[in-house]
Design an enzyme around this catalytic site. Structure first.
Site, PDB file in Angstrom:
ATOM      1  N   VAL A   1     -16.623   8.462  22.776  1.00  0.00           N
ATOM      2  CA  VAL A   1     -16.754   9.644  23.825  1.00  0.00           C
ATOM      3  C   VAL A   1     -17.959   9.613  24.442  1.00  0.00           C
ATOM      4  O   VAL A   1     -19.052   9.491  24.001  1.00  0.00           O
ATOM      5  CB  VAL A   1     -16.764  10.919  22.487  1.00  0.00           C
ATOM      6  CG1 VAL A   1     -17.183  12.339  23.689  1.00  0.00           C
ATOM      7  CG2 VAL A   1     -15.602  11.059  21.840  1.00  0.00           C
TER       8      VAL A   1
ATOM      9  N   ARG B   1     -21.963  19.653  33.091  1.00  0.00           N
ATOM     10  CA  ARG B   1     -21.044  20.129  34.264  1.00  0.00           C
ATOM     11  C   ARG B   1     -19.911  20.201  33.723  1.00  0.00           C
ATOM     12  O   ARG B   1     -18.574  20.410  34.505  1.00  0.00           O
ATOM     13  CB  ARG B   1     -21.159  19.092  35.181  1.00  0.00           C
ATOM     14  CG  ARG B   1     -22.365  18.929  36.138  1.00  0.00           C
ATOM     15  CD  ARG B   1     -22.258  17.823  37.096  1.00  0.00           C
ATOM     16  NE  ARG B   1     -21.369  17.777  38.128  1.00  0.00           N
ATOM     17  CZ  ARG B   1     -21.341  16.831  39.067  1.00  0.00           C
ATOM     18  NH1 ARG B   1     -22.186  15.868  39.103  1.00  0.00           N
ATOM     19  NH2 ARG B   1     -20.400  16.865  39.875  1.00  0.00           N
ATOM     20  N   GLY B   2     -19.540  20.545  32.153  1.00  0.00           N
ATOM     21  CA  GLY B   2     -18.169  20.705  31.691  1.00  0.00           C
ATOM     22  C   GLY B   2     -17.368  19.662  31.550  1.00  0.00           C
ATOM     23  O   GLY B   2     -16.170  19.703  31.016  1.00  0.00           O
TER      24      GLY B   2
ATOM     25  N   LEU C   1     -17.542  16.817  29.383  1.00  0.00           N
ATOM     26  CA  LEU C   1     -17.222  16.968  27.685  1.00  0.00           C
ATOM     27  C   LEU C   1     -16.272  17.897  27.408  1.00  0.00           C
ATOM     28  O   LEU C   1     -15.237  17.766  26.571  1.00  0.00           O
ATOM     29  CB  LEU C   1     -18.333  16.731  27.147  1.00  0.00           C
ATOM     30  CG  LEU C   1     -18.146  16.724  25.342  1.00  0.00           C
ATOM     31  CD1 LEU C   1     -17.384  15.503  25.241  1.00  0.00           C
ATOM     32  CD2 LEU C   1     -19.406  16.740  24.623  1.00  0.00           C
ATOM     33  N   THR C   2     -16.397  19.266  27.850  1.00  0.00           N
ATOM     34  CA  THR C   2     -15.533  20.289  27.398  1.00  0.00           C
ATOM     35  C   THR C   2     -13.992  19.939  27.985  1.00  0.00           C
ATOM     36  O   THR C   2     -12.928  20.339  27.281  1.00  0.00           O
ATOM     37  CB  THR C   2     -15.808  21.561  28.092  1.00  0.00           C
ATOM     38  OG1 THR C   2     -17.173  21.905  27.264  1.00  0.00           O
ATOM     39  CG2 THR C   2     -14.908  22.694  27.641  1.00  0.00           C
TER      40      THR C   2
ATOM     41  N   TYR D   1     -20.663  18.767  18.265  1.00  0.00           N
ATOM     42  CA  TYR D   1     -19.084  19.001  18.074  1.00  0.00           C
ATOM     43  C   TYR D   1     -18.740  20.128  17.335  1.00  0.00           C
ATOM     44  O   TYR D   1     -17.444  20.621  17.357  1.00  0.00           O
ATOM     45  CB  TYR D   1     -18.650  17.696  17.412  1.00  0.00           C
ATOM     46  CG  TYR D   1     -18.786  16.445  18.117  1.00  0.00           C
ATOM     47  CD1 TYR D   1     -17.883  16.187  19.272  1.00  0.00           C
ATOM     48  CD2 TYR D   1     -19.747  15.504  17.916  1.00  0.00           C
ATOM     49  CE1 TYR D   1     -18.003  15.191  19.867  1.00  0.00           C
ATOM     50  CE2 TYR D   1     -19.940  14.486  18.860  1.00  0.00           C
ATOM     51  CZ  TYR D   1     -19.067  14.170  19.814  1.00  0.00           C
ATOM     52  OH  TYR D   1     -19.125  13.197  20.535  1.00  0.00           O
TER      53      TYR D   1
ATOM     54  N   PHE E   1     -15.224   4.998  13.152  1.00  0.00           N
ATOM     55  CA  PHE E   1     -14.607   4.556  14.152  1.00  0.00           C
ATOM     56  C   PHE E   1     -14.969   5.062  15.456  1.00  0.00           C
ATOM     57  O   PHE E   1     -15.778   6.290  15.427  1.00  0.00           O
ATOM     58  CB  PHE E   1     -12.966   4.998  13.846  1.00  0.00           C
ATOM     59  CG  PHE E   1     -12.724   6.447  13.606  1.00  0.00           C
ATOM     60  CD1 PHE E   1     -12.620   7.416  14.658  1.00  0.00           C
ATOM     61  CD2 PHE E   1     -12.657   6.979  12.227  1.00  0.00           C
ATOM     62  CE1 PHE E   1     -12.385   8.852  14.263  1.00  0.00           C
ATOM     63  CE2 PHE E   1     -12.284   8.085  11.951  1.00  0.00           C
ATOM     64  CZ  PHE E   1     -12.149   9.018  12.830  1.00  0.00           C
TER      65      PHE E   1
END
Length: 414
Positions: A79, A88-89, A91-92, A120, A414
């Site tokens: 990730v 800026r959104g 990841l969302t 998270y 992982f």
């Protein structure tokens, strides 16, 4: 305008470069090739700003052991968001798309290991298992309160990883059914992640070693996977070497004692470090000297997300009868939110909408995820003001239903 779409195979190298940038990593060619091969078998979601990859997320196609069952569970990894596109959104958007795909594929849960634990929770992930780091002072014989299993110990050659997996792989798979929280481990994952010649994080460590317990020709009663590091010369004095335990599984406490005793007696070493052990490791009880065997850290390990709460709750076994109305919030997946009647017990479970009923417990999906495998107690979350108990004893009743004989645990980062 950032677009979220699948990352094709020809873009894997660019996605990896973004991940290395974000994690401040600069791996050698062999590790890069291993990462590329791993991602070739994963679902890959990217955030594209024009032709540039500015966000990336991948998911292993795992199944996760839960009490009494195995559930489909994507394991999120790599990730990363470019430093130029933070806040800026991105990841969302990546997370929402991954959760959408998980739900569409019929996966009731998703999981990850958090590099930054503060991130998270807002996406509904809760710390569902705990890991403990145990250190043994092996400059003297390991003192035990029980008699170790006296069946023979033998080395399993790891030069051919496939042969080694044939010995320990079936045992590990059987052990998954005993403890919740363990993802499946394919032969490829064994050979490319666990049995690689050189450790990715410390090139001074030896190749992997495997010792098994049991009579030749008989099923093994346990195994340990470990690596060693030589000591160093300091001012003319040679410091003892290190034993790093990656995994230890055993049928009985006596079998485990035999394996721990073997590790602590390796020549030219003076310290055994076992990272990510279960918090209820029997070693902590049968060790005779807790100054010799110490827990040096405890940390959240597997982070779990309930994608389909109804499927997750009805898909696991229950240890005791439960009948509660749960008032659940879930800002990312509104279908999970509302009031629901949970009726569960050893014979099965049902979870149905109950909009007109008064709630017994009010909680967020994050807290329910933390409790789901039995590793976190709801009564503790009530005490922490993270769960609201409207009916006295409701949290304890939920805990009794979710309880497992062994704490959930996995060492599969992982």
């Amino acid at each position: 305008m950032v677009e979220i779409r699948e990352v094709p195979e020809f873009d894997i190298d660019r996605a990896l470069e973004l991940a290395y940038l974000v994690f401040h990593d600069r791996p050698e060619k062999e590790v890069r090739e291993r990462h590329r091969e791993l991602l070739g078998h994963c679902l890959r979601i990217g955030a594209y700003d024009g032709d540039a990859i500015v966000g990336f997320m991948a998911a292993h196609a795992f199944r996760l052991s839960v009490p009494g069952a195995d559930l489909s569970c994507p394991g999120l990894t790599f990730v990363s968001v470019a430093p130029t596109h933070r806040r800026r959104g991105v990841l969302t958007a990546l997370m929402d798309e991954m959760l959408r795909r998980a739900g569409a594929a019929g996966s009731p849960v998703a999981a990850l290991w958090a590099s930054e634990a503060a991130i998270y929770g807002r996406f509904g992930y809760g710390g569902a298992t705990q890991g403990a780091t145990i250190e043994i002072d092996s400059t003297r014989p390991l003192a035990l309160r029980i008699e170790p299993d006296r069946r023979p110990l033998r080395l399993v050659a790891t030069a051919d990883p496939e042969d080694a997996v044939a010995v320990v792989g079936p045992y590990h798979e059987a052990a998954r059914a005993v403890r919740a929280g363990r993802p499946t481990r394919s032969d490829r994952r064994w050979t490319e992640e666990w049995l690689t010649e050189q450790d990715e994080e410390d090139e001074e460590l030896s190749p992997p070693r495997i010792v098994v317990l049991g009579e030749p020709g008989e099923p093994i009663a346990g195994y340990v996977l470990y690596r060693t590091k030589p000591g160093e010369d300091s001012g003319g004095v040679r410091t003892p070497g290190l034993v790093r335990v990656d995994e230890l599984e055993a049928d009985t406490p006596e079998a485990a004692a035999a394996l721990w005793q073997c590790l602590a007696s390796l020549d030219l070493t003076g310290r055994v470090i076992a990272w990510g052990r279960p918090a209820d490791d029997p070693l902590l009880h049968f060790a005779a000297d807790r100054d010799q065997v110490r827990v040096t850290s405890v940390f959240p390990a597997l982070w779990l997300r309930l994608v389909d709460v109804a499927a997750a709750l009805t898909g696991r076994a229950w240890a005791a009868p439960v009948e509660l109305v749960l008032e659940l919030t879930d800002v990312r997946l509104p279908a999970n939110a509302g009031r629901f009647l949970l009726k569960a017990g050893p014979d099965g479970a049902a979870y149905e909408p109950a909009p007109g009923r008064a709630p017994d417990l009010s909680l967020d999906v994050r807290e329910l995820a933390a409790c789901y495998l039995g590793g976190t107690r709801a009564v503790e979350l009530v005490a922490a003001a993270l769960v609201v108990e409207h009916t006295s004893g409701a949290a304890a009743a939920l805990d009794a239903g979710l309880r497992t004989a062994l704490l959930p645990h996995t060492a599969d980062e992982f």
